[in-house]
Write a protein that holds these residues in place. Sequence first.
Motif, PDB file in Angstrom:
ATOM      1  N   ASP A  87       0.804  -1.228   0.000  1.00  0.00           N
ATOM      2  CA  ASP A  87       0.000   0.000   0.000  1.00  0.00           C
ATOM      3  C   ASP A  87       0.838   1.280   0.000  1.00  0.00           C
ATOM      4  OD1 ASP A  87      -2.264  -1.580   0.064  1.00  0.00           O
ATOM      5  OD2 ASP A  87      -2.361  -1.595   2.255  1.00  0.00           O
ATOM      6  N   ARG A  89       3.626   2.439  -1.828  1.00  0.00           N
ATOM      7  CA  ARG A  89       3.888   3.188  -3.069  1.00  0.00           C
ATOM      8  C   ARG A  89       2.615   3.817  -3.653  1.00  0.00           C
ATOM      9  NH1 ARG A  89       8.315   2.499  -7.769  1.00  0.00           N
ATOM     10  NH2 ARG A  89       7.371   3.965  -9.202  1.00  0.00           N
ATOM     11  N   PRO A  90       1.497   3.088  -3.703  1.00  0.00           N
ATOM     12  CA  PRO A  90       0.275   3.748  -4.195  1.00  0.00           C
ATOM     13  C   PRO A  90      -0.102   4.990  -3.374  1.00  0.00           C
ATOM     14  CG  PRO A  90      -0.027   1.364  -4.164  1.00  0.00           C
ATOM     15  CD  PRO A  90       1.290   1.630  -3.498  1.00  0.00           C
ATOM     16  N   GLU A  93       2.241   7.695  -4.425  1.00  0.00           N
ATOM     17  CA  GLU A  93       1.891   8.162  -5.781  1.00  0.00           C
ATOM     18  C   GLU A  93       0.638   9.034  -5.761  1.00  0.00           C
ATOM     19  OE1 GLU A  93       1.988   4.451  -7.901  1.00  0.00           O
ATOM     20  OE2 GLU A  93       4.089   4.772  -8.516  1.00  0.00           O
ATOM     21  N   LYS A  94      -0.306   8.719  -4.882  1.00  0.00           N
ATOM     22  CA  LYS A  94      -1.515   9.560  -4.754  1.00  0.00           C
ATOM     23  C   LYS A  94      -1.118  10.962  -4.289  1.00  0.00           C
ATOM     24  CE  LYS A  94      -6.025  10.439  -3.765  1.00  0.00           C
ATOM     25  NZ  LYS A  94      -6.076  11.889  -3.732  1.00  0.00           N
ATOM     26  N   CYS A 146      10.647   3.204  -2.523  1.00  0.00           N
ATOM     27  CA  CYS A 146      10.168   4.431  -3.181  1.00  0.00           C
ATOM     28  C   CYS A 146      11.302   5.458  -3.299  1.00  0.00           C
ATOM     29  CB  CYS A 146       9.022   5.061  -2.385  1.00  0.00           C
ATOM     30  SG  CYS A 146       7.524   4.060  -2.374  1.00  0.00           S
TER      31      CYS A 146
END
Length: 316
Positions: A87, A89-90, A93-94, A146
Amino acid sequence: MKHHQLANGGSIPALGLGTWKSTPGEVGPVIREAIRIGYRHFDCAAAYANEAEIGAAFQAAFAAGDVAREDLFVTSKLWNDAHREADVRPALEKTLGDLQFDYLDLYLMHWPVALKPGAFFPQSADDLLSLADVPLLETWRAMEACQKAGLARHLGVSNFNARKVEELADQAEVPIAANQVELHPYLAQDDLIARCAARGVHVTAYSPLGSPDRPDVLKKSGDPDLLAHPVIAEVASKHGVSSAQILLAWAVQRGTSVIPKSVNVERMTQNLAAASVALDDADMQRLAALDAGYRYIDGAFWAPEGSPYTVDDLWD
Ligand code: A2P
């Protein structure tokens, strides 16, 4: 603006603008104004629910030629419901999408506390995951990936006590650049700062003014009013500045960076100028004497009945 060095290279401006509690609708113009008056360090977080508006304001400032991306130092934070490896990296990215950036200068783990995905705040212990379920190292390793992928220049933590910093530092491949914690003269945290320094971890002070606009749910009866303290007022009058400026100058002089929140241009200007107010030894000693180990943000909200977390364990 003074800068403080970060252990793994680069530096952080000593004073930045906090954006917790800056509401959508107000935060965009505040960011534009802050850039115009000279702010270059901005403290953000996914949990503040205002990053998209902040990102639009940064873009408008770049387009107007007010500032360039590389002249900014922008921090954001991973919320507790995205601690699992898959969860992280997403979530980053958000945040990058909302801020319209390719990279962050600093990405922090917001709390050493894990929530179930989608649980923003614990309604009951059922919303929490223990650190045995989701170890801090699992989250940190995903943050390291990341950083290695170029999504963040520096990594750090927030609301970590010294023991947690040391345990993570022992295993970190990417050094912990910073630990952001509540700090002001009522909560000076000398031991935490010294132990972070021993590990090369810079400390950033949040709620430096005692966070008078914190939500009611975070208020306790009898909370002292830091800005109204007579000793701080006396030191302020000696230097011909405001009490808020004394609190910020104290933070900068101790080698911490500090991120006062304001949505008012006069107070933003005043706060920025505080980074160059020089306090003498006598002033620093008077302010040191106010230390009472007092937390405005005590973390009790992570410890509902049946929670795997306790307030003592958070801060011990
Ligand atoms: P405002 O946003 O209206 O300026 P903290 O950074 O400790 O969370 O404190 C933020 C609170 O302190 C906000 O209510 C903010 O109000 C207020 N504040 C910010 N700067 C000053 C200042 N220079 N003098 C008095 N209050 C301030």
